[in-house]
Motif scaffolding. Sequence first.
Motif, PDB file in Angstrom:
ATOM      1  N   PRO A 340       0.713  -1.223  -0.253  1.00  0.00           N
ATOM      2  CA  PRO A 340      -0.001   0.079  -0.103  1.00  0.00           C
ATOM      3  C   PRO A 340       0.812   1.427  -0.131  1.00  0.00           C
ATOM      4  O   PRO A 340       2.145   0.990   0.649  1.00  0.00           O
ATOM      5  N   GLY A 342      -0.741   4.808  -0.239  1.00  0.00           N
ATOM      6  CA  GLY A 342      -1.383   6.109   0.048  1.00  0.00           C
ATOM      7  C   GLY A 342      -0.995   7.286  -0.294  1.00  0.00           C
ATOM      8  O   GLY A 342      -0.426   7.193  -1.623  1.00  0.00           O
ATOM      9  N   TYR A 343      -1.268   8.220   0.280  1.00  0.00           N
ATOM     10  CA  TYR A 343      -0.824   9.826  -0.277  1.00  0.00           C
ATOM     11  C   TYR A 343      -0.694  10.762   0.904  1.00  0.00           C
ATOM     12  O   TYR A 343      -1.226  10.441   1.985  1.00  0.00           O
ATOM     13  N   GLY A 396      -8.811   4.606   7.325  1.00  0.00           N
ATOM     14  CA  GLY A 396      -7.635   4.054   6.804  1.00  0.00           C
ATOM     15  C   GLY A 396      -6.741   4.248   8.043  1.00  0.00           C
ATOM     16  O   GLY A 396      -6.988   4.682   9.162  1.00  0.00           O
ATOM     17  N   ARG A 414       1.204  10.512   5.821  1.00  0.00           N
ATOM     18  CA  ARG A 414       0.662   9.569   4.782  1.00  0.00           C
ATOM     19  C   ARG A 414      -0.546   9.005   5.325  1.00  0.00           C
ATOM     20  O   ARG A 414      -0.533   8.373   6.421  1.00  0.00           O
ATOM     21  N   PHE A 415      -1.426   8.938   4.429  1.00  0.00           N
ATOM     22  CA  PHE A 415      -2.770   8.252   4.879  1.00  0.00           C
ATOM     23  C   PHE A 415      -3.141   7.061   4.017  1.00  0.00           C
ATOM     24  O   PHE A 415      -2.877   7.327   2.599  1.00  0.00           O
ATOM     25  N   ILE A 416      -3.262   6.068   4.486  1.00  0.00           N
ATOM     26  CA  ILE A 416      -3.383   4.870   3.517  1.00  0.00           C
ATOM     27  C   ILE A 416      -4.879   4.359   3.734  1.00  0.00           C
ATOM     28  O   ILE A 416      -5.151   3.881   5.062  1.00  0.00           O
ATOM     29  N   PRO A 417      -5.704   4.324   2.762  1.00  0.00           N
ATOM     30  CA  PRO A 417      -7.239   3.996   2.988  1.00  0.00           C
ATOM     31  C   PRO A 417      -7.343   2.526   3.098  1.00  0.00           C
ATOM     32  O   PRO A 417      -6.446   1.864   2.556  1.00  0.00           O
ATOM     33  N   GLU A 420      -7.319   0.425   0.005  1.00  0.00           N
ATOM     34  CA  GLU A 420      -6.108   0.085  -0.641  1.00  0.00           C
ATOM     35  C   GLU A 420      -5.336  -1.116  -0.064  1.00  0.00           C
ATOM     36  O   GLU A 420      -4.499  -1.733  -0.492  1.00  0.00           O
TER      37      GLU A 420
END
Length: 427
Positions: A340, A342-343, A396, A414-417, A420
């Motif tokens: 993963p 993320g953004y 997330g 960084r956020f990872i749903p 994902e």
Amino acid sequence: MSTARKLIDDCFVHDSGRMRHDDVLALLADRLAPVADVETVPVIGAAGRIAASDVTAPIDVPRSDNAAVDGFAFAHADYRESGGRLVPAARIAAGTLPDERLPAGACARIFTGAPMPEGADTVVMEEDCLVDADGTILVPEGLKAGANRRLAGEDFRPGDPVLRAGQVLRPQDLAALAATGHDEVAVRAKLRIAILSTGDEIVEPGRPAHRAQVYDSNRPMLLALAASPATAVTDLGHVGDDADELRRTIARAAGNHDLIVTSGGASRGAEDHMLDVLDRLGRRHLWQIAVKPGRPMMFGQIGDTVLIGLPGNPVAVRVCFALYARAVIGHLAGAAFSRPTGYLLPAAFDIARKKTGRREFLRGWVASDPKTGKLAAHKFPRDGSGLVSGLQAATGLIELDEETSAVARGDAVRFIPFAEMALPTGT
């Protein structure tokens, strides 16, 4: 049915220290291999399965030049010479072949998807035309050569790739297979996964429980997380802190499963038996990771069966499954190993002090920051790893790497749903 390469005894490397997050992922990607067999299934109903081999197109798609609209087909040169007056000479419906070459100065009534008659290279939309009293079709000026014509092979040519091995089949992939004439596809057989909860404190929901007991929330969560069209999941139920019963249960499951996922009993307490059970039945290759939550997580194998021992707290179970077990399942089942990503988003919170040397994953969600009006990452206010309510609130994980020592509002995180970090389902 062919048999996939089995795991080798050094598929994991033991590290007596706590392994960092990136090192765990790199090791798994390098040493794990698909173990699921190969079978052929109908394309219809294959969504979510994992392609076992490359597939190419055997034909042109479309098979021939065809009309993109309902209208009239003609030679553009005749259109120019006649000043846009063409004589109707044929009618071509979708699914029928033109009888003969279109005469000079003529046009054919044609419907969407119908093959172009020989001699025609352009189609005008029906609603753009006028019909003269003598039946002549009047085509407006300015139509370009080749307008409204689909070319043979513009979608696929023979030999073009349709699928790659390891690809999870989505509805659009089934459309591509069917469009190129494939009614069957070679896929990986479903990965056989067993789920087990451990611990004397665990009680089945619906039964009486006293204040020292907790209802089993891990098993329903893991059963749902592991379910996909590419997996076959077995519920092994719950076993208390009984080393002999735990060993018998794990040994039986290892005989007919590719992967066993347990929760609880992964530490070194007097009533934690998973480490000893795994050491007696097989090999423990990894234990203790520099991640919060999830430190007492272990990987090992019993013969060709992989075992993932997750912690007991539900938040740690959810995080470790999302980060590691999901990738293991996908790769053992035949998919490419995925991490993963993320953004980056600004943080809508402050953390005055964070311990360095370990990676932390906070439960969070994305929403506007009331102070800036811009999208930002929000974290659940309480960090306890036993708080299921935090999992419900989160969409997330917020990732803080090993070097981060504090977070100020507005810092990039960084956020990872969770989407994902879910098993691919083919949707």
